[in-house]
Design a protein around this motif. Structure first.
Motif, PDB file in Angstrom:
ATOM      1  N   GLU A  22       0.881  -1.078  -0.061  1.00  0.00           N
ATOM      2  CA  GLU A  22      -0.004  -0.102  -0.023  1.00  0.00           C
ATOM      3  C   GLU A  22       0.999   1.318  -0.120  1.00  0.00           C
ATOM      4  OE1 GLU A  22      -3.557  -2.230   0.488  1.00  0.00           O
ATOM      5  OE2 GLU A  22      -3.247  -0.220   0.053  1.00  0.00           O
ATOM      6  N   CYS A  23       0.184   2.322  -0.758  1.00  0.00           N
ATOM      7  CA  CYS A  23       1.207   3.708  -0.877  1.00  0.00           C
ATOM      8  C   CYS A  23       0.027   4.614  -0.503  1.00  0.00           C
ATOM      9  CB  CYS A  23       1.745   3.883  -1.905  1.00  0.00           C
ATOM     10  SG  CYS A  23       2.606   5.339  -2.256  1.00  0.00           S
ATOM     11  N   VAL A  24       0.344   5.446   0.244  1.00  0.00           N
ATOM     12  CA  VAL A  24      -0.486   6.868   0.206  1.00  0.00           C
ATOM     13  C   VAL A  24       0.226   8.057   0.333  1.00  0.00           C
ATOM     14  CG1 VAL A  24      -2.079   7.997   1.881  1.00  0.00           C
ATOM     15  CG2 VAL A  24      -2.062   5.457   1.985  1.00  0.00           C
ATOM     16  N   GLN A  25      -0.041   8.984  -0.575  1.00  0.00           N
ATOM     17  CA  GLN A  25       0.573  10.420  -0.599  1.00  0.00           C
ATOM     18  C   GLN A  25      -0.520  11.552  -0.023  1.00  0.00           C
ATOM     19  OE1 GLN A  25      -0.422  12.858  -2.946  1.00  0.00           O
ATOM     20  NE2 GLN A  25      -1.607  11.415  -4.527  1.00  0.00           N
ATOM     21  N   ASP A  26       0.157  12.435   0.421  1.00  0.00           N
ATOM     22  CA  ASP A  26      -0.683  13.744   1.259  1.00  0.00           C
ATOM     23  C   ASP A  26      -0.597  15.072   0.319  1.00  0.00           C
ATOM     24  OD1 ASP A  26       1.239  14.381   3.962  1.00  0.00           O
ATOM     25  OD2 ASP A  26       1.776  14.328   1.943  1.00  0.00           O
ATOM     26  N   MET A  27      -0.079  14.921  -0.804  1.00  0.00           N
ATOM     27  CA  MET A  27       0.355  16.055  -1.674  1.00  0.00           C
ATOM     28  C   MET A  27      -0.902  16.419  -2.886  1.00  0.00           C
ATOM     29  SD  MET A  27       4.288  15.151  -1.968  1.00  0.00           S
ATOM     30  CE  MET A  27       3.899  13.503  -1.976  1.00  0.00           C
ATOM     31  N   ASP A  28      -1.821  15.472  -2.803  1.00  0.00           N
ATOM     32  CA  ASP A  28      -3.122  15.699  -3.833  1.00  0.00           C
ATOM     33  C   ASP A  28      -2.424  15.613  -5.378  1.00  0.00           C
ATOM     34  OD1 ASP A  28      -5.264  18.393  -4.784  1.00  0.00           O
ATOM     35  OD2 ASP A  28      -5.789  16.182  -4.341  1.00  0.00           O
ATOM     36  N   HIS A  29      -1.394  14.770  -5.397  1.00  0.00           N
ATOM     37  CA  HIS A  29      -0.854  14.548  -6.584  1.00  0.00           C
ATOM     38  C   HIS A  29      -1.604  13.645  -7.724  1.00  0.00           C
ATOM     39  CE1 HIS A  29       3.600  15.086  -5.122  1.00  0.00           C
ATOM     40  NE2 HIS A  29       2.965  16.230  -5.457  1.00  0.00           N
ATOM     41  N   GLU A  30      -1.651  14.106  -8.912  1.00  0.00           N
ATOM     42  CA  GLU A  30      -2.349  13.286  -9.930  1.00  0.00           C
ATOM     43  C   GLU A  30      -1.900  11.927 -10.185  1.00  0.00           C
ATOM     44  OE1 GLU A  30      -3.270  17.696 -10.552  1.00  0.00           O
ATOM     45  OE2 GLU A  30      -1.377  16.042 -10.833  1.00  0.00           O
ATOM     46  N   ASN A  31      -0.467  12.076 -10.204  1.00  0.00           N
ATOM     47  CA  ASN A  31       0.360  10.702 -10.797  1.00  0.00           C
ATOM     48  C   ASN A  31       1.025   9.986  -9.708  1.00  0.00           C
ATOM     49  OD1 ASN A  31       0.127  11.963 -13.431  1.00  0.00           O
ATOM     50  ND2 ASN A  31       2.248  12.845 -13.071  1.00  0.00           N
ATOM     51  N   TYR A  89      10.487  -2.508  -3.533  1.00  0.00           N
ATOM     52  CA  TYR A  89       9.719  -1.621  -4.241  1.00  0.00           C
ATOM     53  C   TYR A  89       9.266  -0.262  -3.580  1.00  0.00           C
ATOM     54  CZ  TYR A  89       8.439  -6.332  -5.866  1.00  0.00           C
ATOM     55  OH  TYR A  89       8.516  -7.545  -6.763  1.00  0.00           O
ATOM     56  N   LEU A  90       9.259   0.765  -4.651  1.00  0.00           N
ATOM     57  CA  LEU A  90       9.329   1.950  -4.284  1.00  0.00           C
ATOM     58  C   LEU A  90       8.107   2.728  -5.029  1.00  0.00           C
ATOM     59  CD1 LEU A  90      12.970   2.914  -4.992  1.00  0.00           C
ATOM     60  CD2 LEU A  90      11.842   3.518  -3.020  1.00  0.00           C
ATOM     61  N   CYS A  91       7.235   3.450  -4.135  1.00  0.00           N
ATOM     62  CA  CYS A  91       6.326   4.061  -4.570  1.00  0.00           C
ATOM     63  C   CYS A  91       6.415   5.335  -4.671  1.00  0.00           C
ATOM     64  CB  CYS A  91       4.985   3.875  -3.428  1.00  0.00           C
ATOM     65  SG  CYS A  91       3.527   4.956  -3.967  1.00  0.00           S
ATOM     66  N   ALA A  92       6.119   6.476  -5.812  1.00  0.00           N
ATOM     67  CA  ALA A  92       6.322   7.704  -5.913  1.00  0.00           C
ATOM     68  C   ALA A  92       5.045   8.525  -6.348  1.00  0.00           C
ATOM     69  CB  ALA A  92       7.191   7.853  -6.874  1.00  0.00           C
ATOM     70  N   SER A  93       4.992   9.590  -6.177  1.00  0.00           N
ATOM     71  CA  SER A  93       3.750  10.487  -6.768  1.00  0.00           C
ATOM     72  C   SER A  93       4.399  11.892  -7.305  1.00  0.00           C
ATOM     73  CB  SER A  93       2.793  10.758  -5.457  1.00  0.00           C
ATOM     74  OG  SER A  93       3.319  11.498  -4.563  1.00  0.00           O
TER      75      SER A  93
END
Lengths: 116, 110
Positions: A22-31, A89-93
């Motif tokens: 699972e990956c969660v971002q808090d920057m409102d990124h589209e990608n 494994y790396l998640c990015a946004s």
């Protein structure tokens, strides 16, 4: 402070198990992106998503699937884990670019998955 | 197939020395990025270069994009132990199509 958070730092799974990263971002990124990183091979793109419920195959999608039901969350699924999926494994946004230009990718801390 | 080749693959030097790492390709890139990755962490962006011949400085780090936009270099002056890490270059037309180099592992010994 911008953040991309991956659910686990280290994971050990058995061959044949279904694995969820699972990956969660808090920057409102589209990608959002899922990469795997192996020594000497750099980062290889597994899947990416440019919007909610949208997904596109990267360079090495075989054996993986993804889900993006909410903008902030991007999940990587290993349908039936195999030993050759042992990797980092790396998640990015990132924001979607307005013109043809690379935008900054923010990465999570990585999940080191071992399949035994 | 586009490739980005980084050299050297590994570099171990003493604190205070200068060094240069290279990122080369036979393909033209619209822009190129350099990231640093510390052990146990994800990569962090250092710089994006977009114009052929562009030079950008970040304290003791100097980045150059080749005139033909096929290659780039990273020069570190008076290296510090805090510069230790894996340096990755990435180039492409968009974030969806990034080509990554394999990285240069840099160790700065005190």
């Amino acid at each position: 402070d911008v953040k991309v958070t991956q659910s686990s730092r280290y994971l050990v799974k058995r061959t044949g198990e279904k694995v969820f990263l699972e990956c969660v971002q808090d920057m409102d990124h589209e990608n959002m992106f899922w990469y795997r990183q192996d020594p000497g091979l750099g980062l290889r793109l597994i899947y990416f998503s440019y919007d909610v419920k949208m997904k596109e195959k990267g360079d090495i999608p075989e054996g993986y699937s993804v889900s993006r039901e909410k903008k902030e969350r991007f999940s990587l699924i290993l349908e039936s884990a195999s030993t050759n999926q042992t990797s980092m494994y790396l998640c990015a946004s990132s924001f979607r670019a307005v013109r043809v230009r690379l935008t900054e990718a923010f990465f999570g801390q990585g999940t080191r998955l071992t399949v035994v | 197939t586009q490739l980005l080749e980084q050299s050297p693959q590994f570099l171990s030097i003493q604190e205070g020395e200068n060094l240069t790492v290279y990122c080369n390709s036979s393909s033209v890139f619209s822009s190129l990025q350099w990231y640093r990755q510390e052990p146990g962490e994800g990569p962090v962006l250092l710089v994006t270069v977009v114009t052929g011949g562009e030079v950008k400085k970040l304290k003791r780090l100097t980045f150059q994009f080749g005139d033909a936009r096929k290659d780039s270099s990273l020069h570190i002056t008076a290296a510090q132990p805090g510069d230790t890490g894996l340096y990755l270059c990435a180039g492409g037309e968009s974030n969806y199509q990034l080509i990554w180099g394999a990285g240069t592992k840099l160790i700065i010994k005190p």
